[in-house]
Design a protein around this motif. Structure first.
Motif, PDB file in Angstrom:
ATOM      1  N   TRP A   1       0.812  -1.213   0.000  1.00 31.05           N
ATOM      2  CA  TRP A   1       0.000   0.000   0.000  1.00 31.05           C
ATOM      3  C   TRP A   1       0.852   1.272   0.000  1.00 31.05           C
ATOM      4  O   TRP A   1       0.467   2.278  -0.584  1.00 31.05           O
ATOM      5  CB  TRP A   1      -0.939   0.016   1.210  1.00 31.05           C
ATOM      6  N   THR A   2       1.991   1.246   0.686  1.00 35.31           N
ATOM      7  CA  THR A   2       2.767   2.481   0.873  1.00 35.31           C
ATOM      8  C   THR A   2       4.039   2.546   0.045  1.00 35.31           C
ATOM      9  O   THR A   2       4.545   3.639  -0.223  1.00 35.31           O
ATOM     10  CB  THR A   2       3.157   2.632   2.352  1.00 35.31           C
TER      11      THR A   2
ATOM     12  N   LEU B   1     -11.264  -4.051  -5.752  1.00 34.88           N
ATOM     13  CA  LEU B   1     -10.199  -3.313  -5.076  1.00 34.88           C
ATOM     14  C   LEU B   1      -9.038  -3.009  -6.008  1.00 34.88           C
ATOM     15  O   LEU B   1      -8.416  -1.946  -5.916  1.00 34.88           O
ATOM     16  CB  LEU B   1      -9.708  -4.113  -3.861  1.00 34.88           C
ATOM     17  N   HIS B   2      -8.743  -3.933  -6.918  1.00 31.91           N
ATOM     18  CA  HIS B   2      -7.668  -3.668  -7.879  1.00 31.91           C
ATOM     19  C   HIS B   2      -8.035  -2.496  -8.783  1.00 31.91           C
ATOM     20  O   HIS B   2      -7.198  -1.629  -9.082  1.00 31.91           O
ATOM     21  CB  HIS B   2      -7.390  -4.911  -8.713  1.00 31.91           C
TER      22      HIS B   2
ATOM     23  N   LEU C   1     -10.034  -0.042  -8.045  1.00 30.13           N
ATOM     24  CA  LEU C   1     -10.096   1.197  -7.265  1.00 30.13           C
ATOM     25  C   LEU C   1      -8.719   1.695  -6.840  1.00 30.13           C
ATOM     26  O   LEU C   1      -8.462   2.902  -6.809  1.00 30.13           O
ATOM     27  CB  LEU C   1     -10.971   0.985  -6.018  1.00 30.13           C
ATOM     28  N   THR C   2      -7.832   0.771  -6.484  1.00 29.81           N
ATOM     29  CA  THR C   2      -6.557   1.173  -5.881  1.00 29.81           C
ATOM     30  C   THR C   2      -5.364   1.016  -6.801  1.00 29.81           C
ATOM     31  O   THR C   2      -4.338   1.683  -6.603  1.00 29.81           O
ATOM     32  CB  THR C   2      -6.293   0.344  -4.611  1.00 29.81           C
TER      33      THR C   2
ATOM     34  N   ILE D   1      -3.501  -1.504  -6.808  1.00 33.96           N
ATOM     35  CA  ILE D   1      -2.536  -2.370  -6.120  1.00 33.96           C
ATOM     36  C   ILE D   1      -2.521  -3.742  -6.785  1.00 33.96           C
ATOM     37  O   ILE D   1      -3.549  -4.231  -7.267  1.00 33.96           O
ATOM     38  CB  ILE D   1      -2.899  -2.492  -4.630  1.00 33.96           C
TER      39      ILE D   1
ATOM     40  N   LEU E   1      -3.272  -7.587  -2.794  1.00 31.03           N
ATOM     41  CA  LEU E   1      -4.648  -7.592  -2.303  1.00 31.03           C
ATOM     42  C   LEU E   1      -5.018  -8.947  -1.706  1.00 31.03           C
ATOM     43  O   LEU E   1      -5.737  -9.021  -0.708  1.00 31.03           O
ATOM     44  CB  LEU E   1      -5.604  -7.241  -3.442  1.00 31.03           C
TER      45      LEU E   1
END
Length: 470
Positions: free
Chosen positions: A32-33, A274-275, A277-278, A280, A285
C-alpha cells in the motif's frame, strides 16, 4: 543446563506463528505504501521466520538453508551489487511466507466448515459415469480455497467411500481414477488462480505482468488440461465386474455446492473491485483480503453453537498449531525462492564464460524451455519455484524475443502445472500417493506421464498461437 524440550517446542511454534503473521502484515503495508523501510523490515522478518522454522525442521530443510548461506557468501565475494541482490532475495522469501500465511487462514476455516464438508461429500458421492468430471471440477474449485488441502479433503473422502466390490483390480483402478481426477483439478487451478503460489511467484519475478494480462491465456491452458484429462480417463476400460458396486446417494443436490460458489464469487468481486479502485497488485490484495474473509467466515461459523467452535480458540490454534505445522513446506518454499534469486546472478557469468548466451535464443525456443524445463527439472527433485527463479533473471527481454511478457508468464505457469502433475517430489504427488497407498513415482510418472506429455504438447501449441498469432 538441561533444556526442557516440551517447553521449547511450543515456544518456537508460537514465535514462528507470530513472525509469519507479522511478515504478512508488513507485506500488505508495503504494497500500500511502497516505503523502503518496510522492504527492509520484510527482509528482516524473513530471516526471523527462517530461523524459527529451522528449529522445527529436519535435515532436508536445513540443508536448503545451508545452500542459501553458501550462496550468500559467494554473492558477497563476487557480486558488486551483492547487498541489493540479497535484499531482493530476502523480500521474495518474505513474500512467499506472507502469501502462504494468508492462504492458510482460508484453508484453516474451510476445513472447519460443515458446509464445505457437505460440498465435498456431494462430489465424492456422484455415480461413476460423472464422478471423474465432478471430482475434477470440484478439485479445481476447492483448490482455489484450500490449495493443497483440496487433495487431502476430497482424496480422503474418496478413499473412505464404501464399495461392496472387493475385486482388487477394480478397486485399484477406481483409486487411480478418483485420485487422478482430484489431482488434475488441482493442477488446472494453479495455472491461473490469483490465489495460487505459482501465479504469485511468476508475477513477482515478472513485475511488468499483471494477473489480468495472463487471465485469458492461462484459462485456455487450464481448459486444455481439463480436456486432456477427460479424454484419457474416458479411454480407460475397467475389468468386467464380478459384483455390482454399492451406490451412495448424493445428498443435497447441486445446492450443496452453493456455499463454495458464493465464497468464490465474493473473493473474485472483492479482488477485482479493489484492484480497479486502488491499482494495487492482485497478489498484494490477496494477502490483505483473504485473512479478512477468513475471519468473518470463522465468526459466522462460531455463532452456531452446534458447530462446537470458539473464535478465540480457533484463532489461537491457527497461530500456534496450523502455521507451525506447515513449517516444512514454508521453509522449503522460502529457501527455493531465495536460492533462485541469489543464484541466478552467480550463474550468469559462469554461463557467459562457457559460451552460453541466452540472448541468442528465439522467442519460440524460450517459450518451449519454460513449458518443459520445469517438469523436466522436477524429475530430479528441483522445486519449480527454484527452477523458475533461476531461469527468469537469465531470460532476454520480451521485446527482444518478439513476444509479450504475458506469453512468457503463461508459458512459465504451464511449466509449473506440468511439474506439479509429473514430479515425484512435489507435494501434489506425495499427498496423492499417500492417500492411494502408492509411491509418488507411481503417481507422477506412471499415472500422470501420458497426461503430462499430451497436455504439454497441446499447451505448447496454444502458447505458440497466443504469442505469435493473437
Amino acid at each position: 543446563m538441561q533444556i526442557d524440550r516440551h517447553r521449547t517446542a511450543p515456544q518456537s511454534a508460537c514465535l514462528a506463528g507470530l513472525f509469519l503473521v507479522a511478515t504478512a502484515c508488513v507485506f500488505v503495508a508495503d504494497e500500500w505504501t511502497q516505503a523502503i523501510e518496510l522492504e527492509w523490515l520484510t527482509a528482516a522478518l524473513a530471516i526471523l521466520v527462517a530461523l524459527t522454522l529451522a528449529l522445527r525442521s529436519q535435515t532436508k530443510e536445513r540443508l536448503f538453508l545451508a545452500v542459501a548461506l553458501v550462496l550468500t557468501g559467494i554473492a558477497l565475494a563476487t557480486l558488486p551489487d551483492a547487498l541489493a541482490r540479497i535484499l531482493r532475495a530476502l523480500q521474495t522469501a518474505g513474500f512467499i511466507a506472507a502469501i502462504f500465511t494468508a492462504l492458510a487462514t482460508l484453508r484453516a476455516v474451510a476445513e472447519s466448515s460443515p458446509a464445505i464438508q457437505r460440498s465435498g461429500q456431494y462430489l465424492v458421492a456422484q455415480p461413476p459415469g460423472r464422478r471423474y468430471l465432478a471430482l475434477t471440477l470440484g478439485g479445481h474449485a476447492f483448490t482455489l480455497i484450500l490449495n493443497y488441502g483440496s487433495i487431502v479433503l476430497l482424496g480422503s473422502m474418496a478413499m473412505a467411500r464404501d464399495d461392496a466390490n472387493q475385486d482388487p483390480r477394480i478397486c485399484a483402478l477406481r483409486t487411480k481414477r478418483m485420485l487422478s481426477a482430484v489431482q488434475r483439478g488441482f493442477v488446472a487451478a494453479v495455472i491461473w488462480s490469483p490465489l495460487s503460489l505459482s501465479v504469485a511467484i511468476t508475477l513477482t519475478l515478472l513485475p511488468e505482468v499483471h494477473w489480468i494480462d495472463i487471465a485469458f491465456p492461462c484459462l485456455v491452458s487450464s481448459f486444455l488440461l481439463f480436456v486432456c484429462g477427460w479424454e484419457l480417463d474416458s479411454r480407460i476400460r475397467p475389468p468386467v465386474r464380478t459384483q455390482a458396486p454399492s451406490r451412495t446417494a448424493a445428498v443435497g443436490g447441486w445446492r450443496a455446492l452453493a456455499p463454495l460458489g458464493l465464497l468464490l464469487c465474493l473473493l473474485g468481486t472483492l479482488l477485482s473491485g479493489l484492484h480497479a479502485l486502488t491499482g494495487i497488485r492482485t497478489i498484494g490484495l490477496v494477502v490483505g483480503v483473504v485473512p479478512c474473509i477468513a475471519a468473518v467466515w470463522l465468526w459466522r461459523i462460531t455463532r452456531d453453537p452446534d458447530n462446537g467452535l470458539d473464535f478465540g480458540a480457533r484463532a489461537k490454534a491457527y497461530l500456534t498449531q496450523d502455521l507451525p505445522g506447515l513449517s516444512k513446506e514454508i521453509l522449503l518454499l522460502m529457501s527455493a525462492g531465495y536460492i533462485g534469486n541469489i543464484g541466478a546472478p552467480i550463474i550468469a557469468p559462469l554461463l557467459a564464460a562457457a559460451g552460453v548466451d541466452p540472448s541468442g535464443l528465439t522467442g519460440w525456443v524460450v517459450l518451449l524451455i519454460l513449458i518443459w524445463a520445469l517438469p523436466l527439472a522436477g524429475q530430479f527433485g528441483m522445486n519449480p519455484i527454484l527452477s523458475f527463479s533461476l531461469i527468469a533473471p537469465l531470460l532476454p527481454s520480451a521485446e527482444s524475443l518478439g513476444v509479450s511478457a504475458a506469453a512468457i508468464a503463461a508459458a512459465a505457469l504451464a511449466g509449473f502445472a506440468l511439474s506439479g502433475a509429473s514430479s515425484p517430489f512435489t507435494a501434489t504427488n506425495l499427498l496423492t500417493g499417500a492417500l492411494g497407498k502408492v509411491s509418488a513415482f507411481e503417481v507422477g510418472v506412471r499415472w500422470s506421464g501420458p497426461y503430462t506429455l499430451l497436455a504439454g504438447a497441446m499447451i505448447s501449441v496454444w502458447i505458440g498461437v497466443y504469442a505469435f498469432l493473437l
